[in-house]
Design a protein around this motif. Structure first.
Motif, PDB file in Angstrom:
ATOM      1  N   UNK A  63       0.983  -1.309   0.203  1.00  0.00           N
ATOM      2  CA  UNK A  63       0.212  -0.046   0.139  1.00  0.00           C
ATOM      3  C   UNK A  63       0.959   1.298   0.026  1.00  0.00           C
ATOM      4  N   UNK A  64       0.966   2.108  -0.850  1.00  0.00           N
ATOM      5  CA  UNK A  64       1.694   3.205  -0.997  1.00  0.00           C
ATOM      6  C   UNK A  64       1.403   4.156  -0.083  1.00  0.00           C
ATOM      7  N   UNK A  65       2.298   4.740   0.577  1.00  0.00           N
ATOM      8  CA  UNK A  65       2.385   5.731   1.691  1.00  0.00           C
ATOM      9  C   UNK A  65       2.297   4.859   2.988  1.00  0.00           C
ATOM     10  N   UNK A  66       2.246   3.456   2.832  1.00  0.00           N
ATOM     11  CA  UNK A  66       2.289   2.996   4.341  1.00  0.00           C
ATOM     12  C   UNK A  66       3.704   2.642   4.748  1.00  0.00           C
TER      13      UNK A  66
ATOM     14  N   UNK B 297       5.010  -0.397   5.157  1.00  0.00           N
ATOM     15  CA  UNK B 297       5.464  -1.311   4.460  1.00  0.00           C
ATOM     16  C   UNK B 297       5.952  -1.162   3.036  1.00  0.00           C
ATOM     17  N   UNK B 298       5.460   0.086   2.544  1.00  0.00           N
ATOM     18  CA  UNK B 298       6.065   0.679   1.336  1.00  0.00           C
ATOM     19  C   UNK B 298       7.079   1.244   1.704  1.00  0.00           C
TER      20      UNK B 298
ATOM     21  N   UNK C 111       1.098 -11.045  -8.937  1.00  0.00           N
ATOM     22  CA  UNK C 111       2.185 -10.514  -8.192  1.00  0.00           C
ATOM     23  C   UNK C 111       3.212 -11.648  -7.713  1.00  0.00           C
ATOM     24  N   UNK C 112       4.503 -11.314  -7.344  1.00  0.00           N
ATOM     25  CA  UNK C 112       5.357 -12.402  -6.911  1.00  0.00           C
ATOM     26  C   UNK C 112       5.772 -12.146  -5.477  1.00  0.00           C
ATOM     27  N   UNK C 113       5.354 -10.995  -4.792  1.00  0.00           N
ATOM     28  CA  UNK C 113       5.840 -10.638  -3.648  1.00  0.00           C
ATOM     29  C   UNK C 113       4.792  -9.570  -3.276  1.00  0.00           C
ATOM     30  N   UNK C 114       4.617  -9.562  -1.699  1.00  0.00           N
ATOM     31  CA  UNK C 114       3.928  -8.584  -1.033  1.00  0.00           C
ATOM     32  C   UNK C 114       4.195  -7.957   0.155  1.00  0.00           C
ATOM     33  N   UNK C 115       4.476  -6.796   0.603  1.00  0.00           N
ATOM     34  CA  UNK C 115       4.769  -6.403   1.921  1.00  0.00           C
ATOM     35  C   UNK C 115       3.502  -5.805   2.438  1.00  0.00           C
ATOM     36  N   UNK C 116       2.741  -6.842   3.236  1.00  0.00           N
ATOM     37  CA  UNK C 116       1.448  -6.340   3.878  1.00  0.00           C
ATOM     38  C   UNK C 116       1.568  -6.787   5.460  1.00  0.00           C
TER      39      UNK C 116
ATOM     40  N   UNK D 204       7.607 -16.199   4.258  1.00  0.00           N
ATOM     41  CA  UNK D 204       8.216 -14.921   4.827  1.00  0.00           C
ATOM     42  C   UNK D 204       9.729 -14.825   4.459  1.00  0.00           C
ATOM     43  N   UNK D 205       9.928 -13.867   3.769  1.00  0.00           N
ATOM     44  CA  UNK D 205      11.223 -13.529   3.486  1.00  0.00           C
ATOM     45  C   UNK D 205      11.960 -12.376   4.414  1.00  0.00           C
ATOM     46  N   UNK D 206      11.296 -11.447   4.868  1.00  0.00           N
ATOM     47  CA  UNK D 206      11.977 -10.237   5.380  1.00  0.00           C
ATOM     48  C   UNK D 206      10.569  -9.470   6.541  1.00  0.00           C
ATOM     49  N   UNK D 207      10.861  -9.324   7.485  1.00  0.00           N
ATOM     50  CA  UNK D 207       9.800  -8.856   8.500  1.00  0.00           C
ATOM     51  C   UNK D 207      10.132  -7.171   9.061  1.00  0.00           C
ATOM     52  N   UNK D 208       8.974  -6.808   9.357  1.00  0.00           N
ATOM     53  CA  UNK D 208       8.973  -5.304   9.607  1.00  0.00           C
ATOM     54  C   UNK D 208      10.106  -5.171  10.878  1.00  0.00           C
TER      55      UNK D 208
END
Length: 264
Positions: free
Chosen positions: A137-140, A142-143, A179-184, A199-203
């Motif tokens: 989500x842009x501006x979030x 995760x973005x 899509x191939x990936x998502x950061x949500x 899971x590849x990477x966490x916040x």
């Protein structure tokens, strides 16, 4: 969450600086309060489920938002009295002179927000995302972290086709294999993991690298000026919700599952 609880105590004291005098304590209460909350796993769901804000004696209307960007748009449209946004959208809101102020750290973000990738795409490093399609989500928060992680890994963000999707829309795109990936974030993150993702990477891992993210409780400026006692009551209720989260983990799991059915 212990750090969060200490922060909450400091912010509770700060809330009094909004103008709570002896006269303000006796002020007339608002006819109702609208609280915007984010569709993710945090202690505010406990506060909501236990009716802790309702203890103030004022009718509460809860409105769910999918992202901090959605919350900012609601603020601009004067649709909420209190809300929650991640620190990047809060910064954007402040620079755009949105009429709110931060009063409370709702939660520090860890594994509840993560970058998930397709297990069958052999993505072993962020460099493997070059040429692939990903969502956030842009501006979030995760973005912001997605861009930061790519740059840290030496990947030009423009080399990844990064598209603006809400968590629920990202799940739909994932199921279509668009899509191939998502950061949500949860609970939608779990849906991706259960459908061929990992899971590849966490916040939380990004926080250890110097990129901490958190959600900020905000109050509208006009509301805070008119009803400072309600601002204090808001922070007290949120602190009570955090205390319950820490002391009653089993009950908290049940509450979260009811509030966000896909989170179990």
């Amino acid at each position: 969450m212990n750090t969060l609880r200490r922060t909450a105590s400091l912010l509770l004291a700060a809330a009094f600086s909004l103008g709570l005098s002896a006269g303000a304590r006796a002020q007339q209460k608002p006819e109702g309060i609208t609280i915007g909350y984010l569709n993710l796993v945090n202690a505010q769901l406990v506060t909501k489920a236990l009716g802790l804000h309702e203890k103030s004696g004022v009718p509460i209307k809860w409105v769910k938002f999918g992202s901090g960007g959605d919350m900012n748009r609601a603020v601009a449209a004067n649709q909420v009295d209190f809300g929650g946004v991640g620190n990047p959208p809060f910064t954007l809101g402040a620079t755009r002179a949105l009429p709110y102020k931060g009063i409370f750290v709702l939660n520090m973000l860890g594994p509840v927000e993560s970058l998930a990738v397709r297990s069958d795409k052999n993505i072993k490093s962020l460099k493997d995302l070059a040429g692939k399609t990903a969502a956030a989500p842009f501006g979030s928060t995760t973005h912001y972290l997605f861009i930061a992680a790519l740059k840290e890994a030496g990947v030009n963000p423009t080399d990844v086709k990064l598209i603006d999707l809400s968590p629920s829309d990202a799940v739909a795109a994932w199921l279509r294999k668009d899509i191939d990936a998502a950061w949500i974030w949860e609970p939608n993150l779990d849906k991706i993991v259960k459908n061929g993702g990992e899971i590849f990477l966490t916040s939380g891992e990004m926080a250890k690298r110097g990129y901490p993210t958190w959600d900020v409780g905000v109050v509208m400026n006009d509301f805070a000026a008119k009803y400072p006692a309600q601002v204090v009551a808001y922070v007290k209720a949120e602190c009570e919700g955090i205390d319950y989260w820490l002391k009653h983990p089993k009950e908290t799991v049940d509450i979260i599952a009811k509030e966000l059915p896909a989170a179990r």
